[in-house]
Design a protein around this motif. Sequence first.
Motif, PDB file in Angstrom:
ATOM      1  N   MET A   1       0.840  -1.175   0.000  1.00 39.14           N
ATOM      2  CA  MET A   1       0.000   0.000   0.000  1.00 39.14           C
ATOM      3  C   MET A   1       0.889   1.244   0.000  1.00 39.14           C
ATOM      4  O   MET A   1       1.859   1.308   0.715  1.00 39.14           O
ATOM      5  N   ASN A   2       0.505   2.229  -0.815  1.00 38.82           N
ATOM      6  CA  ASN A   2       1.329   3.411  -0.928  1.00 38.82           C
ATOM      7  C   ASN A   2       0.482   4.585  -1.409  1.00 38.82           C
ATOM      8  O   ASN A   2      -0.740   4.526  -1.389  1.00 38.82           O
ATOM      9  N   TYR A   3       1.152   5.625  -1.853  1.00 38.87           N
ATOM     10  CA  TYR A   3       0.438   6.822  -2.292  1.00 38.87           C
ATOM     11  C   TYR A   3      -0.407   6.570  -3.540  1.00 38.87           C
ATOM     12  O   TYR A   3      -1.399   7.241  -3.761  1.00 38.87           O
ATOM     13  N   GLN A   4      -0.031   5.576  -4.351  1.00 40.91           N
ATOM     14  CA  GLN A   4      -0.849   5.257  -5.518  1.00 40.91           C
ATOM     15  C   GLN A   4      -2.232   4.782  -5.073  1.00 40.91           C
ATOM     16  O   GLN A   4      -3.224   5.106  -5.679  1.00 40.91           O
ATOM     17  N   ASN A   5      -2.261   3.994  -3.998  1.00 39.14           N
ATOM     18  CA  ASN A   5      -3.553   3.537  -3.470  1.00 39.14           C
ATOM     19  C   ASN A   5      -4.364   4.721  -2.971  1.00 39.14           C
ATOM     20  O   ASN A   5      -5.574   4.762  -3.150  1.00 39.14           O
ATOM     21  N   ALA A   6      -3.709   5.665  -2.324  1.00 39.48           N
ATOM     22  CA  ALA A   6      -4.399   6.857  -1.842  1.00 39.48           C
ATOM     23  C   ALA A   6      -4.936   7.653  -3.027  1.00 39.48           C
ATOM     24  O   ALA A   6      -6.035   8.201  -2.961  1.00 39.48           O
ATOM     25  N   GLY A   7      -4.185   7.682  -4.109  1.00 38.23           N
ATOM     26  CA  GLY A   7      -4.656   8.353  -5.321  1.00 38.23           C
ATOM     27  C   GLY A   7      -5.913   7.699  -5.870  1.00 38.23           C
ATOM     28  O   GLY A   7      -6.829   8.367  -6.331  1.00 38.23           O
ATOM     29  N   LYS A   8      -5.974   6.367  -5.795  1.00 42.05           N
ATOM     30  CA  LYS A   8      -7.169   5.642  -6.240  1.00 42.05           C
ATOM     31  C   LYS A   8      -8.368   5.973  -5.353  1.00 42.05           C
ATOM     32  O   LYS A   8      -9.491   6.080  -5.830  1.00 42.05           O
ATOM     33  N   GLU A   9      -8.110   6.121  -4.054  1.00 43.13           N
ATOM     34  CA  GLU A   9      -9.185   6.473  -3.124  1.00 43.13           C
ATOM     35  C   GLU A   9      -9.731   7.869  -3.429  1.00 43.13           C
ATOM     36  O   GLU A   9     -10.944   8.094  -3.412  1.00 43.13           O
ATOM     37  N   ILE A  10      -8.829   8.804  -3.754  1.00 45.78           N
ATOM     38  CA  ILE A  10      -9.245  10.158  -4.127  1.00 45.78           C
ATOM     39  C   ILE A  10     -10.007  10.112  -5.450  1.00 45.78           C
ATOM     40  O   ILE A  10     -11.040  10.767  -5.615  1.00 45.78           O
ATOM     41  N   MET A  11      -9.515   9.315  -6.387  1.00 43.95           N
ATOM     42  CA  MET A  11     -10.169   9.170  -7.687  1.00 43.95           C
ATOM     43  C   MET A  11     -11.598   8.660  -7.521  1.00 43.95           C
ATOM     44  O   MET A  11     -12.523   9.128  -8.193  1.00 43.95           O
ATOM     45  N   GLU A  12     -11.788   7.701  -6.624  1.00 48.78           N
ATOM     46  CA  GLU A  12     -13.102   7.120  -6.386  1.00 48.78           C
ATOM     47  C   GLU A  12     -14.099   8.176  -5.911  1.00 48.78           C
ATOM     48  O   GLU A  12     -15.267   8.148  -6.295  1.00 48.78           O
ATOM     49  N   LEU A  13     -13.634   9.116  -5.095  1.00 44.81           N
ATOM     50  CA  LEU A  13     -14.526  10.152  -4.570  1.00 44.81           C
ATOM     51  C   LEU A  13     -14.693  11.326  -5.518  1.00 44.81           C
ATOM     52  O   LEU A  13     -15.807  11.766  -5.800  1.00 44.81           O
ATOM     53  N   PHE A  14     -13.576  11.869  -5.999  1.00 49.15           N
ATOM     54  CA  PHE A  14     -13.591  13.110  -6.764  1.00 49.15           C
ATOM     55  C   PHE A  14     -13.683  12.913  -8.277  1.00 49.15           C
ATOM     56  O   PHE A  14     -14.024  13.840  -8.994  1.00 49.15           O
ATOM     57  N   GLY A  15     -13.308  11.739  -8.753  1.00 45.56           N
ATOM     58  CA  GLY A  15     -13.246  11.537 -10.194  1.00 45.56           C
ATOM     59  C   GLY A  15     -11.924  11.985 -10.793  1.00 45.56           C
ATOM     60  O   GLY A  15     -11.725  11.914 -11.995  1.00 45.56           O
ATOM     61  N   HIS A  16     -11.002  12.464  -9.962  1.00 47.00           N
ATOM     62  CA  HIS A  16      -9.671  12.897 -10.381  1.00 47.00           C
ATOM     63  C   HIS A  16      -8.679  12.408  -9.333  1.00 47.00           C
ATOM     64  O   HIS A  16      -8.891  12.616  -8.149  1.00 47.00           O
ATOM     65  N   PHE A  20      -5.180  16.180  -4.855  1.00 51.96           N
ATOM     66  CA  PHE A  20      -4.330  16.515  -3.716  1.00 51.96           C
ATOM     67  C   PHE A  20      -3.013  15.778  -3.862  1.00 51.96           C
ATOM     68  O   PHE A  20      -3.000  14.585  -4.140  1.00 51.96           O
ATOM     69  N   ASP A  21      -1.899  16.485  -3.687  1.00 52.04           N
ATOM     70  CA  ASP A  21      -0.578  15.858  -3.771  1.00 52.04           C
ATOM     71  C   ASP A  21      -0.313  15.017  -2.526  1.00 52.04           C
ATOM     72  O   ASP A  21      -0.471  15.491  -1.410  1.00 52.04           O
ATOM     73  N   TYR A  22       0.092  13.792  -2.725  1.00 48.79           N
ATOM     74  CA  TYR A  22       0.521  12.883  -1.670  1.00 48.79           C
ATOM     75  C   TYR A  22      -0.473  12.709  -0.514  1.00 48.79           C
ATOM     76  O   TYR A  22      -0.131  12.901   0.649  1.00 48.79           O
ATOM     77  N   PRO A  23      -1.712  12.329  -0.810  1.00 49.55           N
ATOM     78  CA  PRO A  23      -2.632  12.037   0.304  1.00 49.55           C
ATOM     79  C   PRO A  23      -2.195  10.761   1.017  1.00 49.55           C
ATOM     80  O   PRO A  23      -1.531   9.903   0.437  1.00 49.55           O
ATOM     81  N   LYS A  24      -2.569  10.666   2.286  1.00 54.25           N
ATOM     82  CA  LYS A  24      -2.265   9.449   3.048  1.00 54.25           C
ATOM     83  C   LYS A  24      -3.268   8.370   2.660  1.00 54.25           C
ATOM     84  O   LYS A  24      -4.444   8.662   2.439  1.00 54.25           O
ATOM     85  N   PRO A  25      -2.845   7.110   2.587  1.00 55.34           N
ATOM     86  CA  PRO A  25      -3.798   6.038   2.299  1.00 55.34           C
ATOM     87  C   PRO A  25      -4.697   5.772   3.512  1.00 55.34           C
ATOM     88  O   PRO A  25      -4.256   5.826   4.659  1.00 55.34           O
ATOM     89  N   ILE A  26      -5.960   5.492   3.265  1.00 59.68           N
ATOM     90  CA  ILE A  26      -6.935   5.252   4.320  1.00 59.68           C
ATOM     91  C   ILE A  26      -6.520   4.071   5.193  1.00 59.68           C
ATOM     92  O   ILE A  26      -6.657   4.119   6.413  1.00 59.68           O
TER      93      ILE A  26
END
Length: 130
Positions: A1-16, A20-26
């Motif tokens: 698990m890493n920042y790419q996973n956090a990016g997927k989590e942001i993508m799921e909510l926002f569609g992009h 946010f740069d470098y969000p923490k993974p849930i």
Amino acid sequence: MNYQNAGKEIMELFGHSDVFDYPKPIYLIKKILNLIECDGEIVLDFFAGSATTGQAVYELNSEGANIRCICVQLDYSIQNTKKAYKLGFKTISEVASKRLELASKKYQKIDFEGQDYLLGYKYYKISPSN
């Protein structure tokens, strides 16, 4: 698990994924909260950023926990070169508020035994000081 996973989590909510740069993974925040056994407690995230802690609390509550969370984020401006700015977010706190709104709606769709207040959120803004 890493920042790419956090990016997927942001993508799921926002569609992009690059809101946010470098969000923490849930999962990381959930793991920390599970380690300290905070069920029934109030968690304070004084530097909320994109509100990952708030979303992690929503997810834990949808799994049966009973946690409340206070997320604090100052109105730091977002640079006009950032994707979030181009999407209409002028401050980091606007991103955090939107994430909590979207996450609350996401987890309300999940059928679980719990209290309604475990998924809602309130947004307060500090007035300018004298």
